[in-house]
Write an enzyme that holds these catalytic residues in place. Structure first.
Site, PDB file in Angstrom:
ATOM      1  N   GLU A  29      -5.171  -2.091  -3.800  1.00 22.17           N
ATOM      2  CA  GLU A  29      -3.939  -1.730  -3.076  1.00 22.17           C
ATOM      3  C   GLU A  29      -3.040  -0.775  -3.858  1.00 22.17           C
ATOM      4  O   GLU A  29      -2.149  -0.149  -3.296  1.00 22.17           O
ATOM      5  CB  GLU A  29      -3.162  -3.005  -2.695  1.00 22.17           C
ATOM      6  CG  GLU A  29      -2.519  -3.785  -3.843  1.00 22.17           C
ATOM      7  CD  GLU A  29      -3.465  -4.739  -4.580  1.00 22.17           C
ATOM      8  OE1 GLU A  29      -4.694  -4.582  -4.456  1.00 22.17           O
ATOM      9  OE2 GLU A  29      -2.971  -5.626  -5.301  1.00 22.17           O
ATOM     10  N   HIS A  54      -7.175  -4.035  -8.614  1.00 18.21           N
ATOM     11  CA  HIS A  54      -6.274  -4.019  -7.448  1.00 18.21           C
ATOM     12  C   HIS A  54      -6.519  -2.780  -6.584  1.00 18.21           C
ATOM     13  O   HIS A  54      -6.021  -1.699  -6.910  1.00 18.21           O
ATOM     14  CB  HIS A  54      -4.818  -4.036  -7.926  1.00 18.21           C
ATOM     15  CG  HIS A  54      -4.422  -5.339  -8.532  1.00 18.21           C
ATOM     16  ND1 HIS A  54      -3.844  -6.351  -7.805  1.00 18.21           N
ATOM     17  CD2 HIS A  54      -4.569  -5.812  -9.788  1.00 18.21           C
ATOM     18  CE1 HIS A  54      -3.635  -7.389  -8.589  1.00 18.21           C
ATOM     19  NE2 HIS A  54      -4.065  -7.090  -9.805  1.00 18.21           N
ATOM     20  N   LYS A  59       9.384  -0.384   5.814  1.00 18.44           N
ATOM     21  CA  LYS A  59      10.302   0.765   5.917  1.00 18.44           C
ATOM     22  C   LYS A  59       9.601   2.047   6.403  1.00 18.44           C
ATOM     23  O   LYS A  59      10.129   2.770   7.251  1.00 18.44           O
ATOM     24  CB  LYS A  59      10.902   1.026   4.536  1.00 18.44           C
ATOM     25  CG  LYS A  59      12.094   1.914   4.547  1.00 18.44           C
ATOM     26  CD  LYS A  59      13.331   1.088   4.628  1.00 18.44           C
ATOM     27  CE  LYS A  59      14.581   1.879   4.753  1.00 18.44           C
ATOM     28  NZ  LYS A  59      15.734   0.988   4.937  1.00 18.44           N
ATOM     29  N   GLY A 107      -1.991 -13.071  -8.577  1.00 17.82           N
ATOM     30  CA  GLY A 107      -0.862 -13.947  -8.887  1.00 17.82           C
ATOM     31  C   GLY A 107      -0.720 -14.109 -10.384  1.00 17.82           C
ATOM     32  O   GLY A 107      -1.653 -13.820 -11.131  1.00 17.82           O
ATOM     33  N   SER A 128      24.791  -0.494  11.096  1.00 14.87           N
ATOM     34  CA  SER A 128      25.352  -0.123   9.786  1.00 14.87           C
ATOM     35  C   SER A 128      25.338   1.393   9.594  1.00 14.87           C
ATOM     36  O   SER A 128      25.989   1.908   8.701  1.00 14.87           O
ATOM     37  CB  SER A 128      24.528  -0.771   8.679  1.00 14.87           C
ATOM     38  OG  SER A 128      23.279  -0.105   8.574  1.00 14.87           O
ATOM     39  N   GLY A 129      24.557   2.083  10.430  1.00 14.41           N
ATOM     40  CA  GLY A 129      24.442   3.530  10.274  1.00 14.41           C
ATOM     41  C   GLY A 129      23.242   3.917   9.437  1.00 14.41           C
ATOM     42  O   GLY A 129      22.916   5.083   9.305  1.00 14.41           O
ATOM     43  N   GLY A 130      22.580   2.936   8.862  1.00 11.67           N
ATOM     44  CA  GLY A 130      21.369   3.201   8.086  1.00 11.67           C
ATOM     45  C   GLY A 130      20.165   3.362   9.001  1.00 11.67           C
ATOM     46  O   GLY A 130      20.279   3.226  10.228  1.00 11.67           O
ATOM     47  N   VAL A 131      19.019   3.643   8.378  1.00  5.46           N
ATOM     48  CA  VAL A 131      17.810   3.918   9.164  1.00  5.46           C
ATOM     49  C   VAL A 131      17.433   2.717  10.040  1.00  5.46           C
ATOM     50  O   VAL A 131      17.185   2.863  11.236  1.00  5.46           O
ATOM     51  CB  VAL A 131      16.622   4.230   8.210  1.00  5.46           C
ATOM     52  CG1 VAL A 131      15.353   4.475   8.986  1.00  5.46           C
ATOM     53  CG2 VAL A 131      16.951   5.429   7.344  1.00  5.46           C
ATOM     54  N   ASP A 132      17.426   1.524   9.433  1.00  6.95           N
ATOM     55  CA  ASP A 132      16.905   0.357  10.152  1.00  6.95           C
ATOM     56  C   ASP A 132      17.708   0.047  11.418  1.00  6.95           C
ATOM     57  O   ASP A 132      17.149  -0.080  12.506  1.00  6.95           O
ATOM     58  CB  ASP A 132      16.887  -0.876   9.235  1.00  6.95           C
ATOM     59  CG  ASP A 132      16.063  -0.637   7.981  1.00  6.95           C
ATOM     60  OD1 ASP A 132      15.205   0.270   8.019  1.00  6.95           O
ATOM     61  OD2 ASP A 132      16.275  -1.323   6.972  1.00  6.95           O
ATOM     62  N   SER A 133      19.037  -0.067  11.270  1.00  5.39           N
ATOM     63  CA  SER A 133      19.797  -0.461  12.460  1.00  5.39           C
ATOM     64  C   SER A 133      19.874   0.683  13.466  1.00  5.39           C
ATOM     65  O   SER A 133      19.969   0.446  14.672  1.00  5.39           O
ATOM     66  CB  SER A 133      21.184  -0.980  12.089  1.00  5.39           C
ATOM     67  OG  SER A 133      21.931   0.003  11.431  1.00  5.39           O
ATOM     68  N   CYS A 178      -8.159 -10.179  -7.793  1.00  7.07           N
ATOM     69  CA  CYS A 178      -7.660 -10.645  -9.096  1.00  7.07           C
ATOM     70  C   CYS A 178      -7.608 -12.178  -9.155  1.00  7.07           C
ATOM     71  O   CYS A 178      -8.639 -12.820  -9.193  1.00  7.07           O
ATOM     72  CB  CYS A 178      -6.304  -9.990  -9.382  1.00  7.07           C
ATOM     73  SG  CYS A 178      -5.793 -10.168 -11.084  1.00  7.07           S
ATOM     74  N   TYR A 179      -6.421 -12.778  -9.103  1.00  9.79           N
ATOM     75  CA  TYR A 179      -6.325 -14.249  -9.135  1.00  9.79           C
ATOM     76  C   TYR A 179      -7.112 -14.851  -7.970  1.00  9.79           C
ATOM     77  O   TYR A 179      -7.745 -15.903  -8.112  1.00  9.79           O
ATOM     78  CB  TYR A 179      -4.848 -14.659  -9.055  1.00  9.79           C
ATOM     79  CG  TYR A 179      -4.626 -16.154  -9.088  1.00  9.79           C
ATOM     80  CD1 TYR A 179      -4.697 -16.855 -10.285  1.00  9.79           C
ATOM     81  CD2 TYR A 179      -4.357 -16.864  -7.922  1.00  9.79           C
ATOM     82  CE1 TYR A 179      -4.499 -18.225 -10.322  1.00  9.79           C
ATOM     83  CE2 TYR A 179      -4.152 -18.236  -7.947  1.00  9.79           C
ATOM     84  CZ  TYR A 179      -4.224 -18.906  -9.154  1.00  9.79           C
ATOM     85  OH  TYR A 179      -4.029 -20.265  -9.180  1.00  9.79           O
TER      86      TYR A 179
END
Ligand code: XMP
Length: 513
Positions: free
Chosen positions: A172, A170, A369, A54, A224-229, A81-82
């Protein structure tokens, strides 16, 4: 047996990355605010807890007290870290602000073997990513040092009895060599987690949950035509089949030819029933003279929902509205849930009206994603669709700086289409995470065919990123940029000049608004 890792957020830019790394290793993780209480902790029943880094200093500001509930829970803890400095402070060690800050690459040396460094050797040195100015100068009671860097005597420490491990660097971040190994050691050697977070299990879980939530009711999906929907459509189609109606709203703010492509992809390639609503005029009227980015987002979100409600009424017996909300939208839009500032309201979360009548189904709300893409592939969605660059819910509205008109949208669609076409031609599209064009509300003088012209400026942006939380600028070869710029100025009426955006994120965001 608990099999979940709880990540407590202290405002680090890497918090989501920690969550993703844990999931990539096959273990489910959730991010919660540092205000988490005992009841919530008991309900989650985590196998392990990770305290994020943080931006604050434990020395100048004692605003985060580590709760005794967490430290006395006997649940293994990894402080990063923090998080390490908080633990040090709590157990009466000493943290000091260092004159020499340590940002970026650093070399870490293991001074003692431990479960955290399983399959790594004593005295082994490797590159790690550091981002701190405070450091531990006296170990807390009951803790032993595990390693050091040139600037930090205690760059890792642990208390085996309490099962608390801490890292100043870190793990990650991909720049940390052995970071994945260290996280996996924490998960599998210290927390005894099992690898249950797999694509197959995720799909089965989601389908079971949809069936349970929806039962015999009907759902409309905002597509929407995107990947998610599209992935949500495929999941719902699998779970409830005929009870699903997909609705695609043409806001007039889509990319060139997108409406046609969406219809083809969804109806023909995936065989899902789709209703298209022509709403460009409504959106243009609502957005007339609106310049402020947040107002645009809120207006678009609200208008979307109202149109869906109207359609739902026409269809009769619709109870649910499905959305392709994903986990970063949830974390970024919720200032209650996380300490980080709200940078942008993502329309599918922040803009929802409070009196919305439909109940929400958000099957991928807890996924990142890359997880959504893996699920999409496994459900048979064509690669061309899965690999498409993200496109924001509010569409070109947030790529037109200032007020929106149909002429500006047409200009931007043409510019964007040339840019993307050239990237594909030169085999760059799949090497770039997101490419976009921005319309700037300024005019510039140019000369074409001996004639003076006074027309608009557009900006091109292309970035590389893993998680869309941080991004670097893609280095498109100069000759290709040159060709793209020439084509845009020659072929798009209304554009006099093209500029290339070289801002990384942070400090810039990916979209301009
Ligand atoms: P920023 O601009 O915040 O964008 O760096 C990060 C990623 O999110 C996308 N984005 C959105 N997606 N609704 C969405 O569905 C939105 O309102 C929205 N705003 C930004 C952006 O395109 C990038 O991929």
């Amino acid at each position: 047996m608990p099999n979940l890792i709880l990540i407590i957020d202290f405002g680090s830019q890497y918090t989501q990355l920690i969550a993703r790394r844990v999931r990539e290793s096959g273990v489910y993780s959730v991010v919660r605010s540092n205000k988490i209480n005992k009841k919530e902790l008991l309900e989650l029943n985590p196998a392990g807890i990770i305290l994020s880094g943080g931006p604050d200093s434990i020395i100048s500001d004692k605003k985060y007290q580590l709760s005794k509930n967490i430290l006395d829970s006997n649940i293994p803890i990894l402080g990063i870290c923090y998080g390490m400095q908080l633990i040090t402070d709590f157990f009466k060690g000493k943290v000091q602000t260092s004159r020499k800050k340590e940002f970026g690459h650093s070399v870490f040396k293991i001074s003692k073997t431990s479960k955290l460094f399983y399959r790594l050797k004593k005295d082994q040195e490797f590159n790690v990513w550091m981002s701190h100015s405070d450091k531990v100068i006296r170990l807390p009671i009951g803790f032993k040092s595990l390693g050091c860097s040139s600037n930090t005597k205690f760059a890792a420490m642990y208390n085996s009895e309490k099962k608390i491990y801490c890292l100043q660097f870190h793990p990650e971040v991909t720049h940390t060599v052995n970071g994945k190994k260290i996280i996996e050691n924490f998960l599998f050697r210290i927390c005894n987690c099992k690898k249950t977070w797999t694509t197959k299990n995720i799909i089965n879980d989601i389908i079971t949950n949809i069936k349970k939530q929806v039962s015999d009711k009907r759902v409309i999906l905002a597509l929407s035509g995107g990947v998610d929907s599209t992935v949500v459509a495929a999941l719902l189609n699998k779970a409830i089949d005929r009870k699903l109606t997909c609705i695609f709203i043409n806001t007039g703010l889509m990319r060139k030819n997108e409406v046609k492509e969406v219809k083809e992809n969804i109806s023909k390639k995936l065989g899902i029933k789709l209703i298209t609503i022509e709403a460009s005029t409504i959106f243009f009227n609502k957005l007339k003279n609106i310049k402020d980015p947040e107002s645009k987002r809120k207006i678009i979100g609200k208008t979307f929902i109202r149109i869906f409600e109207k359609e739902a009424k026409k269809l009769k017996n619709i109870d649910f509205l499905a959305q392709g909300t994903i986990y970063p939208d949830v974390i970024e839009s919720s200032s209650k849930d996380s300490k980080s500032d709200v940078i942008k309201s993502h329309h599918n979360v922040g803009g929802l009206p409070k009196d919305m009548k439909l109940k929400l189904v958000e099957p991928i709300r807890l996924l990142f994603k890359d997880e959504v893409r893996k699920i999409g592939k496994s459900l048979g969605i064509p690669a061309s669709l899965i690999e498409r660059h993200p496109f924001p819910g509010p569409g070109l509205a947030v790529r037109i700086i200032g007020d929106i008109t149909e002429v500006k949208v047409r200009i931007l669609q043409d510019v964007d289409s040339i840019f993307i076409e050239e990237l594909k031609t030169h085999n760059l599209y799949n090497k770039i995470s997101q490419a976009l064009a921005v319309f700037l509300p300024i005019k510039s003088v140019g000369v074409m065919g001996d004639q003076r012209q006074y027309n608009y400026v557009v900006a091109l942006r292309a970035v590389k990123t893993i998680d869309f939380m941080t991004a670097t600028v893609s280095e498109i070869p100069y000759n290709i940029l040159n060709k793209i710029s020439t084509r845009i100025v020659n072929e798009v009426d209304g554009v006099a000049r093209v500029v290339y955006d070289i801002t990384s994120k942070p400090p810039g965001t990916i979209e301009w608004e």
